[in-house]
Design a protein around this motif. Sequence first.
Motif, PDB file in Angstrom:
ATOM      1  N   TYR A 264     -10.270  -9.298  -2.312  1.00  0.00           N
ATOM      2  CA  TYR A 264     -10.194 -10.535  -1.530  1.00  0.00           C
ATOM      3  C   TYR A 264      -8.741 -10.801  -1.152  1.00  0.00           C
ATOM      4  CZ  TYR A 264     -10.069 -15.503  -0.405  1.00  0.00           C
ATOM      5  OH  TYR A 264      -9.847 -16.711   0.210  1.00  0.00           O
ATOM      6  N   THR A 265      -8.527 -11.173   0.107  1.00  0.00           N
ATOM      7  CA  THR A 265      -7.199 -11.515   0.605  1.00  0.00           C
ATOM      8  C   THR A 265      -7.280 -12.810   1.404  1.00  0.00           C
ATOM      9  OG1 THR A 265      -6.612  -9.169   0.801  1.00  0.00           O
ATOM     10  CG2 THR A 265      -5.246 -10.734   2.000  1.00  0.00           C
ATOM     11  N   TYR A 266      -6.328 -13.698   1.154  1.00  0.00           N
ATOM     12  CA  TYR A 266      -6.270 -14.938   1.925  1.00  0.00           C
ATOM     13  C   TYR A 266      -4.935 -15.019   2.666  1.00  0.00           C
ATOM     14  CZ  TYR A 266      -5.933 -19.853   3.155  1.00  0.00           C
ATOM     15  OH  TYR A 266      -5.767 -21.032   3.856  1.00  0.00           O
ATOM     16  N   ASP A 267      -5.045 -15.076   3.965  1.00  0.00           N
ATOM     17  CA  ASP A 267      -3.887 -15.294   4.838  1.00  0.00           C
ATOM     18  C   ASP A 267      -2.799 -14.234   4.650  1.00  0.00           C
ATOM     19  OD1 ASP A 267      -2.552 -16.616   6.843  1.00  0.00           O
ATOM     20  OD2 ASP A 267      -1.611 -18.063   5.502  1.00  0.00           O
ATOM     21  N   ASP A 268      -3.195 -13.035   4.211  1.00  0.00           N
ATOM     22  CA  ASP A 268      -2.246 -11.943   3.968  1.00  0.00           C
ATOM     23  C   ASP A 268      -1.128 -12.331   3.008  1.00  0.00           C
ATOM     24  OD1 ASP A 268      -3.520 -10.065   5.605  1.00  0.00           O
ATOM     25  OD2 ASP A 268      -2.530 -10.835   7.395  1.00  0.00           O
ATOM     26  N   LYS A 269      -1.412 -13.316   2.141  1.00  0.00           N
ATOM     27  CA  LYS A 269      -0.415 -13.761   1.161  1.00  0.00           C
ATOM     28  C   LYS A 269      -0.901 -13.583  -0.270  1.00  0.00           C
ATOM     29  CE  LYS A 269       1.100 -17.509   4.251  1.00  0.00           C
ATOM     30  NZ  LYS A 269       1.212 -18.984   4.369  1.00  0.00           N
ATOM     31  N   TYR A 270      -2.173 -13.866  -0.494  1.00  0.00           N
ATOM     32  CA  TYR A 270      -2.715 -13.857  -1.844  1.00  0.00           C
ATOM     33  C   TYR A 270      -3.801 -12.778  -1.926  1.00  0.00           C
ATOM     34  CZ  TYR A 270      -0.623 -18.426  -1.133  1.00  0.00           C
ATOM     35  OH  TYR A 270       0.230 -19.440  -0.788  1.00  0.00           O
ATOM     36  N   LEU A 271      -3.630 -11.869  -2.853  1.00  0.00           N
ATOM     37  CA  LEU A 271      -4.533 -10.721  -2.979  1.00  0.00           C
ATOM     38  C   LEU A 271      -5.133 -10.693  -4.377  1.00  0.00           C
ATOM     39  CD1 LEU A 271      -1.686  -9.815  -1.395  1.00  0.00           C
ATOM     40  CD2 LEU A 271      -3.035  -7.763  -0.970  1.00  0.00           C
ATOM     41  N   PHE A 272      -6.423 -10.378  -4.434  1.00  0.00           N
ATOM     42  CA  PHE A 272      -7.120 -10.306  -5.721  1.00  0.00           C
ATOM     43  C   PHE A 272      -8.110  -9.147  -5.690  1.00  0.00           C
ATOM     44  CE2 PHE A 272     -10.795 -11.323  -8.389  1.00  0.00           C
ATOM     45  CZ  PHE A 272     -10.169 -11.483  -9.612  1.00  0.00           C
ATOM     46  N   SER A 273      -8.221  -8.445  -6.813  1.00  0.00           N
ATOM     47  CA  SER A 273      -9.159  -7.322  -6.914  1.00  0.00           C
ATOM     48  C   SER A 273      -9.797  -7.310  -8.299  1.00  0.00           C
ATOM     49  CB  SER A 273      -8.427  -5.989  -6.673  1.00  0.00           C
ATOM     50  OG  SER A 273      -9.324  -4.908  -6.784  1.00  0.00           O
ATOM     51  N   LEU A 274     -11.094  -7.070  -8.335  1.00  0.00           N
ATOM     52  CA  LEU A 274     -11.853  -6.998  -9.591  1.00  0.00           C
ATOM     53  C   LEU A 274     -12.703  -5.735  -9.581  1.00  0.00           C
ATOM     54  CD1 LEU A 274     -13.036  -8.216 -12.246  1.00  0.00           C
ATOM     55  CD2 LEU A 274     -14.728  -9.369 -10.802  1.00  0.00           C
ATOM     56  N   THR A 275     -12.647  -4.977 -10.660  1.00  0.00           N
ATOM     57  CA  THR A 275     -13.426  -3.740 -10.786  1.00  0.00           C
ATOM     58  C   THR A 275     -14.138  -3.721 -12.137  1.00  0.00           C
ATOM     59  OG1 THR A 275     -11.835  -2.508  -9.448  1.00  0.00           O
ATOM     60  CG2 THR A 275     -13.347  -1.215 -10.786  1.00  0.00           C
ATOM     61  N   VAL A 276     -15.386  -3.278 -12.136  1.00  0.00           N
ATOM     62  CA  VAL A 276     -16.149  -3.136 -13.377  1.00  0.00           C
ATOM     63  C   VAL A 276     -16.876  -1.800 -13.340  1.00  0.00           C
ATOM     64  CG1 VAL A 276     -17.973  -4.052 -14.840  1.00  0.00           C
ATOM     65  CG2 VAL A 276     -16.479  -5.624 -13.601  1.00  0.00           C
ATOM     66  N   ARG A 277     -16.754  -1.051 -14.423  1.00  0.00           N
ATOM     67  CA  ARG A 277     -17.486   0.216 -14.583  1.00  0.00           C
ATOM     68  C   ARG A 277     -18.293   0.172 -15.880  1.00  0.00           C
ATOM     69  NH1 ARG A 277     -16.006   4.918 -11.872  1.00  0.00           N
ATOM     70  NH2 ARG A 277     -17.079   6.028 -13.531  1.00  0.00           N
ATOM     71  N   ARG A 278     -19.454   0.792 -15.840  1.00  0.00           N
ATOM     72  CA  ARG A 278     -20.217   1.020 -17.063  1.00  0.00           C
ATOM     73  C   ARG A 278     -20.625   2.484 -17.074  1.00  0.00           C
ATOM     74  NH1 ARG A 278     -22.139  -1.279 -21.418  1.00  0.00           N
ATOM     75  NH2 ARG A 278     -24.160  -0.712 -22.292  1.00  0.00           N
TER      76      ARG A 278
END
Length: 293
Positions: free
Chosen positions: A144-158
């Motif tokens: 997820y990115t907002y206004d090319d300023k704040y970036l977030f990433s979440l990953t889950v593996r099983r």
Amino acid sequence: DNRYTYWRLFGDAYINLNPFKGFNIRSTFGLDYAQKQQRIFTYPITEGNVANDKNAVEAKQEHWTKWMWNAVATYNLEVGKHRGDVMVGMELNREDDSWFSGYKEDFSILTPDYMWPEAGTGTAQAYGTAEGYSLVSFFGKLNYTYDDKYLFSLTVRRDGSSRFGKNNRYATFPSFSGAWLISNESFMQDINWLSSLKLRASWGKLGNQEIGNYAYTSTLSAQGSYYFGDTKYVGMKTSKIANENIKWETTTITDFGLDASFWQSRINIVFDWYDKTTSDILLQLPMPGIFLG
């Protein structure tokens, strides 16, 4: 004369579907097969202090088969200053290896064309084994990115591996990261000598299954043959004790970083502080002699 013939076939095929804008489904199947045929010759030799009057040949074949199948779905969406993508999927992996050989001594003609095990008259032995493992994985990722300023990433593996017992076969490995692109803020636009400035942080767990295919279970190996009267018995010994508690080795990494570039990226600075901790480390230890009887 110790030559071998090696054949290998590998490749993959995939199907890609685009049901509607931004949504994609892709399924891939891959295969890697190899086989090796060789003969290993032993010739009589006398050279200095080395003397060997034995002649022998070992004819050997090896086979490896690996296959993989996965299915991955992705969706991309952009609304105003919001931009994101989601990915979910699964993957299956299987590997099977086998080899066998025949060994024979005492050949009357010492040439490769003649020296096949069937032509020998002396000691004959046969060897061979086979093993394999399976791995199944389920995974997902959100960016997820907002206004090319704040970036977030979440990953889950099983992940689930046949290399562990049924109580510890599966494990979950999450991770996430975030970043703030400070140089894109309005209050930074008048600073001409600063090209880019980013703060970032991440935390995640990784799994390792490299312990061999049957480490969790006990195994036996042949230890010669014995006769009691006219009956022949094969002696066996314990080569490895079962350990159902073996589980995924886990590495946890925490990282904080700063990226900066100055004067149109002529000077770049990258700074990281991280902590890396590994637990449940997988090691193969020698078997104490008291258990080998």
